[in-house]
Write an enzyme that holds these catalytic residues in place. Structure first.
Site, short mmCIF file in Angstrom:
data_model
loop_
_atom_site.label_atom_id
_atom_site.label_comp_id
_atom_site.label_asym_id
_atom_site.label_seq_id
_atom_site.Cartn_x
_atom_site.Cartn_y
_atom_site.Cartn_z
N THR A 1 10.25 -11.80 -4.65
CA THR A 1 9.46 -13.04 -4.66
C THR A 1 10.31 -14.25 -4.29
O THR A 1 11.48 -14.32 -4.65
CB THR A 1 8.84 -13.26 -6.05
N GLY B 1 13.99 -11.17 -12.48
CA GLY B 1 14.54 -11.11 -13.83
C GLY B 1 16.02 -10.80 -13.81
O GLY B 1 16.46 -9.93 -13.07
N GLU C 1 4.46 -8.08 -10.80
CA GLU C 1 4.21 -6.77 -10.19
C GLU C 1 2.88 -6.75 -9.48
O GLU C 1 2.24 -5.70 -9.32
CB GLU C 1 4.28 -5.67 -11.23
C1 LIG Z 1 8.15 -2.46 -17.84
C2 LIG Z 1 8.37 -3.12 -16.55
C3 LIG Z 1 8.82 -4.53 -16.74
C4 LIG Z 1 8.88 -5.30 -15.45
C5 LIG Z 1 9.35 -6.71 -15.67
C6 LIG Z 1 8.85 -7.70 -14.63
C7 LIG Z 1 9.24 -7.27 -13.25
C8 LIG Z 1 8.45 -7.96 -12.21
C9 LIG Z 1 8.73 -7.69 -10.92
C10 LIG Z 1 7.94 -8.24 -9.85
O1 LIG Z 1 7.02 -9.02 -10.02
S1 LIG Z 1 8.43 -7.64 -8.32
C11 LIG Z 1 7.39 -8.47 -7.21
C12 LIG Z 1 5.96 -7.95 -7.28
N1 LIG Z 1 5.23 -8.44 -6.18
C13 LIG Z 1 4.10 -7.88 -5.74
O2 LIG Z 1 3.55 -6.98 -6.33
C14 LIG Z 1 3.55 -8.44 -4.46
C15 LIG Z 1 2.07 -8.21 -4.35
N2 LIG Z 1 1.71 -8.14 -2.92
C16 LIG Z 1 1.56 -6.90 -2.30
O3 LIG Z 1 1.71 -5.87 -2.87
C17 LIG Z 1 1.17 -6.92 -0.86
O4 LIG Z 1 1.69 -7.99 -0.20
C18 LIG Z 1 -0.37 -6.82 -0.66
C19 LIG Z 1 -1.05 -7.73 -1.63
C20 LIG Z 1 -0.75 -5.41 -0.89
C21 LIG Z 1 -0.80 -7.28 0.71
O5 LIG Z 1 0.12 -6.76 1.59
P1 LIG Z 1 -0.24 -6.79 3.12
O6 LIG Z 1 -0.80 -8.14 3.45
O7 LIG Z 1 0.88 -6.31 3.90
O8 LIG Z 1 -1.34 -5.72 3.13
P2 LIG Z 1 -2.75 -5.80 3.80
O9 LIG Z 1 -2.71 -6.48 5.11
O10 LIG Z 1 -3.72 -6.28 2.76
O11 LIG Z 1 -2.96 -4.24 4.10
C22 LIG Z 1 -3.06 -3.46 2.99
C23 LIG Z 1 -2.78 -2.07 3.50
O12 LIG Z 1 -1.47 -1.78 3.04
C24 LIG Z 1 -1.57 -0.76 2.07
N3 LIG Z 1 -0.66 -1.12 0.99
C25 LIG Z 1 -0.40 -2.36 0.53
N4 LIG Z 1 0.49 -2.28 -0.47
C26 LIG Z 1 0.79 -0.97 -0.63
C27 LIG Z 1 1.64 -0.26 -1.49
N5 LIG Z 1 2.36 -0.87 -2.44
N6 LIG Z 1 1.70 1.08 -1.37
C28 LIG Z 1 0.96 1.72 -0.42
N7 LIG Z 1 0.11 1.10 0.45
C29 LIG Z 1 0.05 -0.24 0.32
C30 LIG Z 1 -3.00 -0.77 1.60
O13 LIG Z 1 -3.39 0.51 1.10
C31 LIG Z 1 -3.74 -1.09 2.88
O14 LIG Z 1 -3.78 0.06 3.66
P3 LIG Z 1 -4.98 0.20 4.74
O15 LIG Z 1 -6.22 -0.16 4.01
O16 LIG Z 1 -4.67 -0.79 5.83
O17 LIG Z 1 -4.92 1.63 5.15
C1 LIG Z 2 7.41 -13.21 -16.03
C2 LIG Z 2 7.55 -12.93 -14.55
C3 LIG Z 2 8.56 -12.07 -14.11
C4 LIG Z 2 8.71 -11.83 -12.74
N1 LIG Z 2 9.73 -11.00 -12.32
C5 LIG Z 2 9.91 -10.83 -10.99
C6 LIG Z 2 11.01 -10.02 -10.52
O1 LIG Z 2 11.78 -9.50 -11.31
N2 LIG Z 2 11.17 -9.87 -9.18
C7 LIG Z 2 10.32 -10.47 -8.27
O2 LIG Z 2 10.52 -10.31 -7.07
N3 LIG Z 2 9.26 -11.23 -8.69
C8 LIG Z 2 9.05 -11.41 -10.02
N4 LIG Z 2 7.99 -12.17 -10.45
C9 LIG Z 2 7.14 -12.85 -9.48
C10 LIG Z 2 5.78 -12.21 -9.37
O3 LIG Z 2 5.86 -10.98 -8.73
C11 LIG Z 2 4.86 -13.18 -8.62
O4 LIG Z 2 4.65 -14.29 -9.45
C12 LIG Z 2 3.52 -12.53 -8.26
O5 LIG Z 2 3.72 -11.56 -7.27
C13 LIG Z 2 2.50 -13.56 -7.76
O6 LIG Z 2 3.04 -14.32 -6.68
P1 LIG Z 2 3.08 -15.93 -6.79
O7 LIG Z 2 3.52 -16.29 -8.13
O8 LIG Z 2 3.85 -16.43 -5.62
O9 LIG Z 2 1.56 -16.35 -6.65
P2 LIG Z 2 0.78 -16.50 -5.26
O10 LIG Z 2 1.00 -15.30 -4.43
O11 LIG Z 2 1.08 -17.83 -4.70
O12 LIG Z 2 -0.72 -16.49 -5.79
C14 LIG Z 2 -1.18 -17.59 -6.55
C15 LIG Z 2 -2.65 -17.41 -6.74
O13 LIG Z 2 -3.31 -17.49 -5.48
C16 LIG Z 2 -4.42 -16.60 -5.44
N5 LIG Z 2 -4.21 -15.67 -4.33
C17 LIG Z 2 -3.05 -15.39 -3.70
N6 LIG Z 2 -3.24 -14.49 -2.71
C18 LIG Z 2 -4.56 -14.21 -2.70
C19 LIG Z 2 -5.40 -13.36 -1.90
N7 LIG Z 2 -4.89 -12.59 -0.92
N8 LIG Z 2 -6.71 -13.32 -2.20
C20 LIG Z 2 -7.22 -14.08 -3.20
N9 LIG Z 2 -6.49 -14.91 -3.99
C21 LIG Z 2 -5.18 -14.96 -3.72
C22 LIG Z 2 -4.44 -15.87 -6.78
O14 LIG Z 2 -5.29 -16.54 -7.68
C23 LIG Z 2 -3.00 -16.02 -7.28
O15 LIG Z 2 -2.90 -16.00 -8.69
C24 LIG Z 2 7.82 -12.43 -11.82
C25 LIG Z 2 6.80 -13.28 -12.27
C26 LIG Z 2 6.65 -13.51 -13.63
C27 LIG Z 2 5.55 -14.43 -14.11
#
Ligand SMILES: CCCCCCC/C=C/C(=O)SCCNC(=O)CCNC(=O)[C@H](O)C(C)(C)COP(=O)(O)OP(=O)(O)OC[C@H]1O[C@@H](n2cnc3c(N)ncnc32)[C@H](O)[C@@H]1OP(=O)(O)O
Ligand SMILES: Cc1cc2nc3c(=O)[nH]c(=O)nc-3n(C[C@H](O)[C@H](O)[C@H](O)COP(=O)(O)OP(=O)(O)OC[C@H]3O[C@@H](n4cnc5c(N)ncnc54)[C@H](O)[C@@H]3O)c2cc1C
Length: 633
Positions: free
Chosen positions: A116, A155, A398
């Protein structure tokens, strides 16, 4: 070197310097962090010894590490990302040779997952960090071209990790190949100073997760060897040739792993909240039911049972569904290892909606448990506020919930179209074909009847979405615009799908094993599963009335059955939360301790407040007294 025998909860939890003299809530932001690093380092040391003693893979802490650290950290362990994402990303995305190289130091390195950015979290294709191949030096040059491209949130990134896995746009010979993962050292192992070309720090106080050390990271012409790109799925050869992945989304695999895991994690969060609130409700006497009788345990109020028993049932639902989803994940990973990607979209869809529902439900149910404890639930010493702020973070991290539900909706619409074309569908969506071919049954007031009814709701709402998209397209919108116009209904379809899945898996998994359980246990588990399913049938009665043949009379009977189930569960309620077997040291709650000494523990905890160290605080003489005397009449 200290050598720890195989740690068990009681050994780890008995280590004196893992206890806090002053409750965490009375420490400053900085002291809090330093305190968890102190305790986390002891744990890290124990588990690294364990990994040698029990041939654990060099980098994996035993599965109970996370549970034990919950009791010691109370807040979030800054080493969490090392185990939850950094190591899994390497084992999931690097070649075997790279894994051996990057993980050769075992616990000697501490990592995080830096994806992110300040400007992008959801839209990964919009990430701005760049990794550009330098053919001459056989290196990648990492840059953060803008402020919004700074990594933000990972994190442990601020002051804990010395390595990370970085998601960056791959550039080779001027061409962008999209987001890829890179293994990057960010701090000197000896001095822990940030390496030259990096800007590192923590992002500041949050509503919770305040010991997670979420940080920021900026690159300025930072060089890493070409071999530091994780190359299991796609490769960049020495001559600059780019070999693309069989499926570009495999790069996102680490997120699927955590989403799958989060169901079990939410089961555990809910088990703790339910334990605290049910035990407290058995201790707390307040008000009368019959005017001429003594004050009752608040657990005897049916409405209190309605508030709390769903949390007990939901914890079991998430635990059982979490195991089911984990088996699905393992099977799909095995298939991918054999070259078949067929089930990846299904796994992605399942993990998206179930992660969303489990984290959202954990949030509002923990809040409901807190509110059910009255004012005392508002005390930090109850541990319910911390459980709430920790759990609700998972609704966003996530993968933000809205975004993930739309991903599942994408899969439902594609499945609906395949059903219309007569294609066979995976078992998890085959009901769409049955609906399409009008093969569905008249309403039955049974758990299976309810599950079938909830599936009919999914099919009906999915059909409505498909028709809405078609309607907007026929009025001249592009498909993507029509999708956006229909997104409110699309979210509803995914939510309904997730709920139907949870009810189906919970009921049939319990039903499947009940014959192997003692009769009493089978009876109680089935009561919990039936309570869960009946609760959600009543919550979704509007949809059931629209999409199934349920009648008002059926609903009245379901309400009656639901209240019967509350009464049946009441005698076992405390036993059920005791069976979660969460020790007081891990529960960390004045309200939920096993011995029920709530009031004594509350007073003991209150007296630990630094404010109670003296009877008159200095602020009286410094500030209050002059004002009082000045205005004294
Ligand atoms: C106990 C655990 C503690 C954890 C502590 C906290 C740790 C936190 C860590 C984090 O937060 S890490 C960062 C997390 N961030 C995200 O999850 C980002 C979310 N965004 C996405 O996943 C993608 O960008 C999206 C929302 C899926 C969109 O991606 P994109 O724009 O490239 O896709 P589309 O154009 O919508 O096409 C979708 C297409 O792709 C396939 N797909 C998307 N993601 C996946 C995947 N992860 N695995 C497999 N396939 C995926 C999806 O099925 C679509 O396929 P088709 O429909 O086109 O066939
Ligand atoms: C406690 C915590 C721990 C984290 N740890 C990690 C980490 O370890 N590693 C890491 O990489 N990231 C981490 N993250 C980041 C986290 O993965 C992102 O916050 C999350 O993926 C959402 O992205 P953003 O915050 O940029 O929100 P954005 O992507 O800007 O989205 C903001 C809002 O816009 C709207 N929106 C966005 N896209 C769409 C769409 N396609 N359609 C409709 N509405 C939409 C939704 O309402 C969304 O809530 C952490 C976040 C938190 C809060």
């Amino acid at each position: 070197m200290k050598c720890y025998p195989v740690p068990r909860e009681n050994l780890v939890l008995s280590i004196d310097n893992l206890k806090d003299d002053i409750p965490e809530e009375y420490l400053s932001h900085k002291e809090c962090y330093e305190n968890v690093i102190r305790k986390g380092s002891v744990l890290y040391d124990i588990f690294s010894e364990l990994s040698k003693d029990r041939k654990h893979k060099a980098h994996q802490a035993p599965s109970n590490a996370y549970r034990i650290s919950d009791g010691i950290m109370q807040n979030v362990n800054p080493f969490l990302l090392h185990f939850a994402l950094f190591v899994p990303a390497i084992t999931n995305q690097a070649t075997p040779e790279q894994q051996a190289e990057f993980l050769k130091h075992g616990f000697g390195i501490i990592g995080t997952y830096a994806q992110t950015e300040l400007g992008h979290g959801t839209f990964l294709r919009g990430l701005e960090t760049t990794a550009t191949l330098d053919l001459e030096t056989d290196e990648f040059v990492l840059n953060s071209p803008t402020l919004t491209s700074y990594k933000w949130w990972p994190g442990g990134l601020g002051h804990t990790a010395n390595h990370c896995v970085v998601m960056a746009q791959l550039y080779v010979k001027g061409k962008c190949h999209g987001p890829h993962l890179f293994f990057v050292q960010i701090r000197d192992i000896e001095t822990h100073e940030p390496l030259p070309g990096l800007k590192l720090g923590e992002i500041g106080a949050k509503m919770g997760f305040n010991t997670a050390d979420n940080g920021f990271l900026g690159f300025h012409n930072f060089r890493i060897p070409r071999n530091n790109m994780l190359m299991k799925n796609s490769q960049v050869l020495k001559d600059g040739t780019y070999v693309e992945s069989k499926n570009e989304k495999l790069t996102y695999g680490s997120m699927v792993f955590v989403r799958v895991y989060l169901l079990s994690d939410m089961a555990y969060m809910l088990a703790r909240a339910a334990t605290i609130s049910v035990r407290y409700s058995a201790v707390r006497h307040q008000s009368h039911i019959k005017p001429d009788e003594p004050e009752v345990q608040i657990l005897d109020f049916v409405i209190q049972q309605h508030k709390l028993f769903i949390s007990i049932a939901t914890s079991h639902a998430f635990k059982i569904c979490g195991l089911w989803l984990w088996q699905t994940y393992s099977k799909v990973m095995e298939d991918i290892g054999k070259g078949s990607m067929d089930r990846l979209p299904e796994l992605h869809a399942l993990s998206c909606c179930l992660k969303t529902t489990s984290t959202r439900d954990a949030g509002w149910l923990i809040e409901q448990c807190r509110l059910a404890c009255g004012g005392h639930g508002y005390l930090m010493s109850s541990n319910l506020p911390s459980l709430y702020t920790t759990a609700t973070a998972a609704i966003t991290y996530e993968g933000e919930s809205t975004v993930l539900l739309l991903q599942t909706a994408r899969y439902l619409i594609k499945s609906w179209k395949r059903a219309m074309e007569g294609e066979s569908l995976p078992a998890t969506v085959s009901f769409l074909s049955e609906y399409f071919n009008k093969r569905y049954n008249k309403w039955e007031n049974t758990p299976k009847g309810i599950v079938d009814g909830l599936k009919l709701v999914v099919a009906g709402v999915t059909k409505m979405c498909a028709e809405s998209i078609q309607k907007h397209v026929s009025r001249g919108q592009q498909y993507e615009e029509a999708w956006n116009s229909s997104s409110v209904q699309l979210i509803k379809a995914s939510e309904a799908y997730s709920r139907a899945l949870l009810c189906e898996v919970f009921w049939f998994e319990v039903d499947k094993v009940s014959s192997t359980l003692s009769n009493n246990l089978a009876v109680v588990l089935k009561q919990l599963a039936e309570l869960y399913i009946t609760y959600w049938a009543l919550e979704k009665r509007g949809d059931l009335l629209v999409y199934t043949t349920i009648s008002k009379d059926d609903l009245d009977k379901l309400q009656e059955r639901y209240e019967e189930l509350l009464a049946l569960i009441r005698p076992n309620a405390v036993g059920l939360v005791d069976s979660f077997d969460i020790r007081d040291e891990i529960l960390c709650s004045t309200l939920g301790a096993y011995d029920g000494r709530v009031y004594e523990r509350m007073m003991e905890h209150a007296l630990k407040s630094p404010l109670n160290a003296e009877t008159v605080n200095q602020s009286f003489h410094k500030y209050m007294k002059p004002v009082i005397l000045k205005h004294k009449i």
